[in-house]
Structure formats: structure tokens, C-alpha cells
Design a protein around this motif. Structure first.
Motif: not given
Length: 174
Positions: A68-71, A76-80, A153-157
Motif C-alpha cells: 500500500i502506497v500513499k499517493y 494505492l495497492v500495487k505489486r513491487i 505504508v506497508g505490505k499486504v499480508v
């Protein structure tokens, strides 16, 4: 009188413990609702995700992590897909990281070609799993581009509702 003082002290202890617990929990985990289809098929619209907000204080992000990243005023939820100093390009629907194809079992659609680019220092290249044209606002779009690590913000588990684990790339040898 002694009994009253003991009750007051016990109440103060309970309040302090509750405040500490709240501080620890609110800074280490959270739950987030997904709006949109940019991560289909991995994450569906209206899913509730369990987020580990502390993980990157102890280890580095890696290719395949869903974050999850702040925009601006949203998230937004995206994949690295690529890390700092990695090269990334898309050719004939295949994502290449450091000139090796990324073996993805979780994505749908055929992404448009993208010229080779190098991810800047302290940045991550993020893409939605739904690669259909126009379905995902991600690092391929110059308005977003590679994302500064500080905005993560963090990693989706996992998804709490509906419940499922998050899929990862088949080859993590990057």
C-alpha cells in the motif's frame, strides 16, 4: 481510603496499557479496503486487506511484494516489480527485470511495451496485476512513475475478506 487509592492506580494502569496497546497496534498493522480492479485477479474490488506496517522497518522490500502506497490524498495497492537500480522494460507483453523475464502467474492482460528504464535510488517500480490497458494507475504512468520508498505504508499480508493469500512471482532470484 486505601482501597480507593488502589482502584485509582489500577484504573491509571489500565488506561496506560490501553494507550500503549493502541499505539503499538496502530503503528504496526492495519486493515484497508480495496476500491477498483487494478489488482485483479490477485485482489478483487471491495476486498479487505491485512497490512503489516512495520515489516519494512526490519527488512527490505522485495520483488513480488504487494504494498500500500500513499499517493496524494489516497492510497494505492500495487505489486513491487523492480527495486532501486534495477532495469525494467516490457516487450511483447513480458515484463523484464534486469533483462530476465519475470515469471508471473498472478497477472492478467497484455501490458503495452515500455522502454528500458532504471529505477532511481530509494524508489520502487510498482504495477497492478491487471495489465489491461487503462486498468491500473501505476509506475508505468509518468504522473506516478517510480515511487519513493518513504511513501510505502506497508505490505499486504493476506485478504481478510474474502480470505486468501497473496500470490508471488515464480522466480525470485533477482
Amino acid at each position: 481510603m486505601v482501597q480507593t487509592n488502589k482502584k485509582v492506580i489500577d484504573n491509571i494502569k489500565t488506561i496506560i496499557i490501553a494507550i500503549l496497546a493502541y499505539f503499538i497496534v496502530s503503528n504496526t498493522v492495519s486493515i484497508s479496503k480495496v476500491y477498483g480492479n487494478s489488482m485483479i485477479p490477485t485482489i478483487k474490488n471491495n476486498s479487505y486487506l491485512f497490512i503489516n506496517k512495520a515489516v519494512y522497518k526490519f527488512k527490505k522490500p522485495k520483488i513480488g511484494d504487494v504494498v500500500i502506497v500513499k499517493y496524494k490524498n489516497s492510497y494505492l495497492v500495487k505489486r513491487i516489480i523492480a527495486l532501486e537500480n534495477d532495469s525494467i522494460e516490457i516487450n511483447n507483453g513480458v515484463v523484464y527485470v534486469n533483462e530476465k523475464p519475470l515469471l508471473e502467474v498472478y497477472s492478467v492482460g497484455r501490458p503495452e511495451n515500455m522502454k528500458r528504464t532504471v529505477v532511481p535510488k530509494n524508489h520502487l517500480f510498482l504495477i497492478g496485476d491487471n495489465r489491461e490497458n487503462g486498468e491500473s494507475f501505476d509506475s508505468r504512468n509518468p504522473k506516478l512513475g517510480p515511487v519513493n520508498k518513504d511513501l510505502v505504508v506497508g505490505k499486504v499480508v493476506f485478504s481478510i475478506y474474502p480470505f486468501y493469500k497473496i500470490m508471488y512471482p515464480l522466480n525470485l532470484s533477482y
